[in-house]
Write an enzyme that holds these catalytic residues in place. Structure first.
Site, PDB file in Angstrom:
ATOM      1  N   TYR A 152       0.830  -1.217   0.000  1.00 20.25           N
ATOM      2  CA  TYR A 152       0.000   0.000   0.000  1.00 20.25           C
ATOM      3  C   TYR A 152       0.866   1.271   0.000  1.00 20.25           C
ATOM      4  O   TYR A 152       0.647   2.186  -0.794  1.00 20.25           O
ATOM      5  CB  TYR A 152      -0.951  -0.031   1.208  1.00 20.25           C
ATOM      6  N   TYR A 189     -13.439  12.224  -1.598  1.00 25.87           N
ATOM      7  CA  TYR A 189     -13.778  11.948  -0.189  1.00 25.87           C
ATOM      8  C   TYR A 189     -15.053  12.648   0.238  1.00 25.87           C
ATOM      9  O   TYR A 189     -16.013  12.685  -0.515  1.00 25.87           O
ATOM     10  CB  TYR A 189     -12.591  12.292   0.719  1.00 25.87           C
TER      11      TYR A 189
HETATM   12  O1  DON Z   1      -2.514   6.517   3.365  1.00 24.60           O
HETATM   13  C1  DON Z   1      -2.370   7.731   3.309  1.00 24.60           C
HETATM   14  O2  DON Z   1      -2.738   8.463   4.230  1.00 24.60           O
HETATM   15  C2  DON Z   1      -1.718   8.325   2.073  1.00 24.60           C
HETATM   16  N1  DON Z   1      -0.684   7.460   1.593  1.00 24.60           N
HETATM   17  C3  DON Z   1      -2.728   8.543   0.999  1.00 24.60           C
HETATM   18  C4  DON Z   1      -3.912   9.366   1.443  1.00 24.60           C
HETATM   19  C5  DON Z   1      -4.462  10.264   0.405  1.00 24.60           C
HETATM   20  O3  DON Z   1      -3.855  10.538  -0.614  1.00 24.60           O
HETATM   21  C6  DON Z   1      -5.760  10.907   0.704  1.00 24.60           C
HETATM   22  N2  DON Z   1      -6.126  11.833  -0.350  1.00 24.60           N
HETATM   23  N3  DON Z   1      -6.577  12.873  -0.418  1.00 24.60           N
END
Ligand code: DON
Length: 312
Positions: free
Chosen positions: A196, A248
């Protein structure tokens, strides 16, 4: 009416400068320490039309990591590897209305099963479903898929961003252990998180993301060669999630104001597409409180209004 690409090319530099002023309303993400180095004033865009023409403005060559944009593509790869039934046994199809890394509904509403594949909990489960016996093999398959969609072999893992997230991801670790405890996650937590974090750390430019969007806009095929990269059915699923959950807990507002499928990432990237027409890649690292690029969203809003892109 089809988008007048020549007019758009002429207008684009002015629009970027206009929208750049919105960067001051946002802040660069810092919960992944390495992302805090980005310049909040950066704004760049590339649009890739199905005719093969593309156009860019602003700092479109600035490299950035995909972060949550990767979730759209791991969903597609998991669907191709495992099929629809296996994927939706593990994740739902509904928006949450909560922030992207929320834990709230995991326990409250439907014990254990994440609401959708674009929130962090859902995306972590999806990473575990990618084919490959080791985390290394899964990551290499994801990278190969991204390169194929981007039409270029230069996207690679940004090791510093990967390590920075892996060293600080208490929230994602909590989500993953909770999923494991509920047996939604069958594989071990750390190897799954490695996959991930690596998919989130794939580094691209706006031109790559625009080409990836173009393939989705064209139902999974390269419009020039006709080669199918992703089955149309799976692209339809991904585009539906982009509309309902891609921005989101701002997805409803974005649907009203812009009205096209899109997915944001905390590095400030946005993937968007006008179905049947073009793919869009944007970078603007200053984010609003929902994790979306302030200047990037404004740019899409102005373009959508001007060229009547809304699907609704
Ligand atoms: O897992 C996380 O928090 C980040 N690698 C990705 C989160 C993300 O990009 C949320 N987007 N707006």
């Amino acid at each position: 009416m089809p988008t007048d690409f020549n007019q758009l090319t002429n207008q684009l530099p002015g629009l970027v400068e206009l929208c750049r002023t919105y960067a001051t309303e946002g802040r660069v993400a810092s919960y992944i320490p390495e992302l805090a180095h980005a310049n909040p004033q950066t704004l760049g865009i590339t649009l890739h039309h199905k005719s093969g023409s593309f156009t860019s403005a602003g700092e479109s060559d600035t490299p950035f990591t995909l972060q949550s944009i990767s979730k759209v593509f791991t969903l597609l790869l998991a669907l191709m590897d495992r099929g629809e039934q296996a994927v939706f046994e593990k994740v739902g199809m509904e928006p949450t209305g909560d922030v992207f890394n929320s834990m709230l509904k995991l326990e409250l509403v439907q014990p254990g099963k994440p609401f959708n594949p674009l929130i962090n909990a859902g995306a972590i489960v999806i990473s575990s479903l990618i084919g490959g016996d080791t985390p290394e093999l899964k990551s290499q398959r994801i990278l190969r898929f991204i390169r194929d969609l981007a039409g270029d072999d230069s996207p690679s893992f940004n090791e510093s961003v990967y390590r920075s997230e892996a060293a600080t991801a208490n929230r994602n670790r909590s989500l993953a252990y909770f999923l494991k405890d509920n047996k939604v996650l069958d594989q071990d937590v750390e190897p799954t998180l490695e996959v991930y974090f690596k998919q989130c750390a794939i580094e691209v430019t706006c031109a790559h993301v625009a080409r990836m969007g173009l393939i989705l806009a064209n139902d999974g095929s390269d419009p020039l060669s006709g080669r199918e990269i992703v089955p149309k059915r799976y692209v339809r699923i991904a585009k539906s999630f982009m509309v309902t959950c891609g921005m989101y807990n701002a997805s409803g507002e974005f649907a009203i104001q812009v009205g096209i499928p899109a997915k944001s990432g905390v590095a400030g990237g946005i993937l968007a597409l006008v179905p049947g027409e073009l793919g869009i890649g944007i970078i603007g690292p200053a984010l609003n409180d929902k994790g979306n690029s302030t200047a990037g969203v404004q740019l899409l809003k102005q373009l959508s209004e001007h060229y009547d892109w809304s699907m609704f």
